[in-house]
Design a protein around this motif. Structure first.
Motif, PDB file in Angstrom:
ATOM      1  N   ARG A 197      -0.894  -4.183   2.251  1.00 36.54           N
ATOM      2  CA  ARG A 197      -0.182  -3.681   1.346  1.00 36.54           C
ATOM      3  C   ARG A 197       1.610  -4.721   1.817  1.00 36.54           C
ATOM      4  NH1 ARG A 197       1.649   1.664  -0.045  1.00 36.54           N
ATOM      5  NH2 ARG A 197       0.375   2.286  -0.618  1.00 36.54           N
ATOM      6  N   LYS A 198       1.800  -4.835   2.320  1.00 40.75           N
ATOM      7  CA  LYS A 198       2.899  -5.889   2.580  1.00 40.75           C
ATOM      8  C   LYS A 198       2.972  -7.003   2.570  1.00 40.75           C
ATOM      9  CE  LYS A 198       5.195  -8.031   6.374  1.00 40.75           C
ATOM     10  NZ  LYS A 198       5.901  -8.647   7.781  1.00 40.75           N
ATOM     11  N   ARG A 225      -2.102  -2.106   6.061  1.00 40.14           N
ATOM     12  CA  ARG A 225      -0.858  -1.913   6.473  1.00 40.14           C
ATOM     13  C   ARG A 225      -0.606  -3.187   5.846  1.00 40.14           C
ATOM     14  NH1 ARG A 225       1.468   1.935   8.501  1.00 40.14           N
ATOM     15  NH2 ARG A 225       0.447   3.596  10.348  1.00 40.14           N
ATOM     16  N   MET A 226      -1.081  -4.624   6.723  1.00 38.29           N
ATOM     17  CA  MET A 226      -0.806  -5.772   5.825  1.00 38.29           C
ATOM     18  C   MET A 226      -1.224  -6.029   4.178  1.00 38.29           C
ATOM     19  SD  MET A 226       0.574  -9.336   6.758  1.00 38.29           S
ATOM     20  CE  MET A 226       0.572  -8.830   8.350  1.00 38.29           C
ATOM     21  N   ALA A 258       3.272  -6.385  -1.926  1.00 40.56           N
ATOM     22  CA  ALA A 258       5.067  -5.342  -2.534  1.00 40.56           C
ATOM     23  C   ALA A 258       5.578  -6.967  -3.144  1.00 40.56           C
ATOM     24  CB  ALA A 258       4.493  -4.930  -1.222  1.00 40.56           C
ATOM     25  N   GLN A 270       8.927 -16.310  10.965  1.00 39.85           N
ATOM     26  CA  GLN A 270       8.100 -16.604   9.972  1.00 39.85           C
ATOM     27  C   GLN A 270       6.885 -16.649   9.986  1.00 39.85           C
ATOM     28  OE1 GLN A 270       9.414 -16.280   5.667  1.00 39.85           O
ATOM     29  NE2 GLN A 270       9.242 -14.810   5.860  1.00 39.85           N
ATOM     30  N   TYR A 329       3.032 -12.323   7.990  1.00 40.56           N
ATOM     31  CA  TYR A 329       2.259 -13.002   6.231  1.00 40.56           C
ATOM     32  C   TYR A 329       0.834 -12.589   6.148  1.00 40.56           C
ATOM     33  CZ  TYR A 329       6.472 -10.596   5.097  1.00 40.56           C
ATOM     34  OH  TYR A 329       7.969 -10.358   4.558  1.00 40.56           O
ATOM     35  N   ASP A 369       7.654 -11.968  11.958  1.00 42.85           N
ATOM     36  CA  ASP A 369       7.535 -10.958  10.390  1.00 42.85           C
ATOM     37  C   ASP A 369       6.009 -11.850   9.968  1.00 42.85           C
ATOM     38  OD1 ASP A 369       7.423  -9.734   8.622  1.00 42.85           O
ATOM     39  OD2 ASP A 369       9.422 -11.151   7.305  1.00 42.85           O
ATOM     40  N   GLY A 383       6.686  -9.726  -0.690  1.00 47.24           N
ATOM     41  CA  GLY A 383       5.339 -10.057   0.637  1.00 47.24           C
ATOM     42  C   GLY A 383       4.874 -10.828  -0.271  1.00 47.24           C
ATOM     43  N   CYS A 415       1.218  -3.537  -6.285  1.00 46.04           N
ATOM     44  CA  CYS A 415       1.232  -2.639  -4.533  1.00 46.04           C
ATOM     45  C   CYS A 415       0.796  -0.943  -5.447  1.00 46.04           C
ATOM     46  CB  CYS A 415       2.395  -3.317  -4.433  1.00 46.04           C
ATOM     47  SG  CYS A 415       2.824  -2.142  -2.663  1.00 46.04           S
TER      48      CYS A 415
END
Length: 151
Positions: free
Chosen positions: A88-89, A85-86, A92, A32, A56, A54, A95, A71
């Motif tokens: 949104r991640k 996309r990042m 969430a 990560q 962030y 993974d 995230g 989100c």
């Protein structure tokens, strides 16, 4: 975690080199990765997507204590960019919680090195010497942490 010194003026081109450094120093790729907005670029997000990491990576600079908004609901649009996309991640719940851990892992180390240990500038000159000095600072920081844990 790894440590490195660069002569670049910002972190935009440093994500993948830092991952390589971490792999060389630890013998394994991280599972990560948490990175601030300085590392965010289309090239970095594309490169990290091609790994098993993974990631962030903050998509924008945040003010101290600022929390990301909720989100957006619904599926991600098919025309969403890698930056979308990042984002949104990170918005969430999961995230946001993972990225929030960064302020308790990364930022205190810099503060401890600068404030508690008084390291504000390099004493040596020349890139190789500065690399060695930074390596020594990071190593002694980790040794002090291990010592305090053993008390």
């Amino acid at each position: 975690m790894g440590h490195a010194v660069t002569q670049e003026t910002n972190d935009k081109k440093q994500l993948m080199p830092m991952i390589t450094t971490i792999e060389q120093q630890s013998g394994d790729l991280p599972s990560q990765l948490l990175a601030d907005a300085g590392y965010c670029s289309d090239a970095n997000l594309t490169a990290i997507a091609d790994t098993r990491i993974d990631a962030y990576i903050s998509t924008r600079k945040q003010k101290h204590g600022e929390r990301p908004g909720p989100c957006p609901r619904g599926p991600l649009p098919t025309h969403a960019t890698i930056l979308d996309r990042m984002s949104r991640k990170l918005h969430a719940k999961a995230g946001a919680a993972i990225y929030a851990a960064r302020k308790g892992m990364v930022e205190p180390v810099i503060g401890q090195i600068k404030q508690a240990r008084g390291f504000r500038q390099f004493l040596l000159r020349g890139f190789e010497q500065v690399q060695g000095e930074w390596s020594l600072v990071c190593t002694t920081h980790n040794i002090l942490k291990l010592y305090r844990l053993s008390l």
